[in-house]
Scaffold this motif. Structure first.
Motif, short mmCIF file in Angstrom:
data_model
loop_
_atom_site.label_atom_id
_atom_site.label_comp_id
_atom_site.label_asym_id
_atom_site.label_seq_id
_atom_site.Cartn_x
_atom_site.Cartn_y
_atom_site.Cartn_z
N GLU A 2 0.83 -1.19 0.00
CA GLU A 2 0.00 0.00 0.00
C GLU A 2 0.87 1.25 0.00
O GLU A 2 1.85 1.34 0.73
N LYS A 3 0.50 2.23 -0.83
CA LYS A 3 1.24 3.49 -0.87
C LYS A 3 0.77 4.40 0.24
O LYS A 3 -0.41 4.44 0.56
N GLU A 4 1.72 5.12 0.83
CA GLU A 4 1.36 6.08 1.86
C GLU A 4 0.74 7.31 1.18
O GLU A 4 1.25 7.82 0.20
N VAL A 5 -0.36 7.76 1.73
CA VAL A 5 -1.02 8.95 1.22
C VAL A 5 -0.61 10.12 2.09
O VAL A 5 -0.69 10.06 3.32
N ILE A 6 -0.13 11.17 1.45
CA ILE A 6 0.29 12.35 2.20
C ILE A 6 -0.69 13.48 1.87
O ILE A 6 -0.85 13.85 0.71
N TYR A 7 -1.30 13.99 2.90
CA TYR A 7 -2.31 15.03 2.74
C TYR A 7 -1.70 16.41 2.87
O TYR A 7 -0.71 16.61 3.57
N ASN A 8 -2.33 17.37 2.18
CA ASN A 8 -1.89 18.76 2.26
C ASN A 8 -1.86 19.25 3.70
O ASN A 8 -0.94 19.97 4.10
N SER A 9 -2.85 18.86 4.48
CA SER A 9 -2.91 19.31 5.88
C SER A 9 -1.70 18.81 6.67
O SER A 9 -1.19 19.52 7.55
N HIS A 12 1.22 20.97 5.61
CA HIS A 12 1.06 22.30 6.22
C HIS A 12 1.46 22.26 7.69
O HIS A 12 2.16 23.14 8.17
N PHE A 13 1.01 21.23 8.39
CA PHE A 13 1.35 21.08 9.81
C PHE A 13 2.86 21.00 10.01
O PHE A 13 3.43 21.66 10.88
N GLU A 14 3.51 20.20 9.18
CA GLU A 14 4.97 20.07 9.30
C GLU A 14 5.65 21.39 8.97
O GLU A 14 6.61 21.79 9.63
N HIS A 15 5.14 22.11 7.97
CA HIS A 15 5.70 23.43 7.65
C HIS A 15 5.59 24.38 8.85
O HIS A 15 6.53 25.13 9.12
N GLN A 16 4.47 24.34 9.52
CA GLN A 16 4.29 25.22 10.67
C GLN A 16 5.30 24.88 11.77
O GLN A 16 5.85 25.77 12.41
N GLN A 17 5.53 23.60 11.97
CA GLN A 17 6.53 23.19 12.96
C GLN A 17 7.91 23.71 12.57
O GLN A 17 8.65 24.23 13.40
N TRP A 18 8.26 23.55 11.30
CA TRP A 18 9.57 23.99 10.83
C TRP A 18 9.71 25.50 10.95
O TRP A 18 10.76 25.99 11.35
N LYS A 19 8.68 26.22 10.60
CA LYS A 19 8.74 27.68 10.70
C LYS A 19 8.94 28.11 12.15
O LYS A 19 9.71 29.04 12.42
N GLY A 20 8.29 27.44 13.07
CA GLY A 20 8.48 27.75 14.48
C GLY A 20 9.90 27.46 14.94
O GLY A 20 10.51 28.25 15.67
N ILE A 73 9.81 27.18 2.32
CA ILE A 73 8.57 26.73 2.96
C ILE A 73 7.39 27.52 2.40
O ILE A 73 6.34 26.94 2.07
N GLU A 74 7.54 28.83 2.30
CA GLU A 74 6.45 29.66 1.77
C GLU A 74 6.10 29.27 0.34
O GLU A 74 4.92 29.24 -0.04
N GLU A 75 7.11 28.97 -0.44
CA GLU A 75 6.88 28.55 -1.83
C GLU A 75 6.08 27.24 -1.87
O GLU A 75 5.14 27.10 -2.65
N HIS A 76 6.44 26.32 -1.00
CA HIS A 76 5.72 25.06 -0.96
C HIS A 76 4.30 25.26 -0.43
O HIS A 76 3.36 24.63 -0.90
N VAL A 101 12.82 16.12 0.30
CA VAL A 101 14.14 16.73 0.18
C VAL A 101 14.29 17.83 1.22
O VAL A 101 15.33 17.95 1.89
N PHE A 102 13.25 18.63 1.38
CA PHE A 102 13.32 19.71 2.37
C PHE A 102 13.40 19.14 3.78
O PHE A 102 14.13 19.67 4.62
N ARG A 103 12.67 18.08 4.05
CA ARG A 103 12.73 17.44 5.37
C ARG A 103 14.17 17.02 5.67
O ARG A 103 14.68 17.23 6.77
N ASN A 104 14.85 16.45 4.68
CA ASN A 104 16.26 16.07 4.86
C ASN A 104 17.13 17.29 5.08
O ASN A 104 18.07 17.25 5.89
N ARG A 105 16.85 18.37 4.36
CA ARG A 105 17.63 19.61 4.54
C ARG A 105 17.49 20.13 5.97
O ARG A 105 18.48 20.53 6.58
N ILE A 106 16.28 20.15 6.47
CA ILE A 106 16.09 20.70 7.82
C ILE A 106 16.71 19.78 8.87
O ILE A 106 17.28 20.26 9.86
#
Length: 128
Positions: A2-9, A12-20, A73-76, A101-106
């Motif tokens: 089964e493929k993992e489904v990644i939702y926009n939400s 977005h949640f992970e982006h908010q964590q990274w921005k913080g 992050i804003e671009e994404h 790729v961004f997750r690896n960068r951070i």
């Protein structure tokens, strides 16, 4: 398989964590820069001043890295918003790869930043 489904939400949640986290680093770097300014006024030894200049340069580089990461992050986030406007909640493979790729960068940046803090604190112990 089964493929993992990644939702926009989720993205977005992970982006908010990274921005913080990046905002915290920015504040912390200001504190380090203030501390560095205090130390510089106490020393005239060229070797010590050279070491302190190294940290000043590292802090500048980290500021630039943080700003670049925030822009990415804003671009994404803009891409996610575009998907959401179309009522599509699952990112396509291209966006997921970009996110990974961004997750690896951070994660890499966390390690680099942690090492900088360790060495800077050791220097503070020597020069304070």
């Amino acid at each position: 398989m089964e493929k993992e489904v990644i939702y926009n939400s989720s993205m977005h949640f992970e982006h908010q964590q990274w921005k913080g986290e990046l905002a915290f680093w920015k504040d912390e770097l200001k504190f380090f820069e203030n501390r560095l300014s205090e130390i510089v006024t106490r020393w005239t030894n060229k070797d010590v001043l050279s070491q302190l200049e190294h940290y000043q340069n590292e802090f500048i580089l980290h500021h630039e890295t943080i700003e670049n990461m925030l822009e990415d992050i804003e671009e994404h986030e803009t891409r996610i918003a575009g998907q959401s406007k179309k009522n599509v909640d699952v990112l396509d493979i291209k966006f997921v790869k970009i996110h990974d790729v961004f997750r690896n960068r951070i994660e890499n940046q966390r390690h680099i930043y942690s090492e900088l803090k360790k060495t800077f604190f050791r220097s503070l112990e020597k020069y304070m």
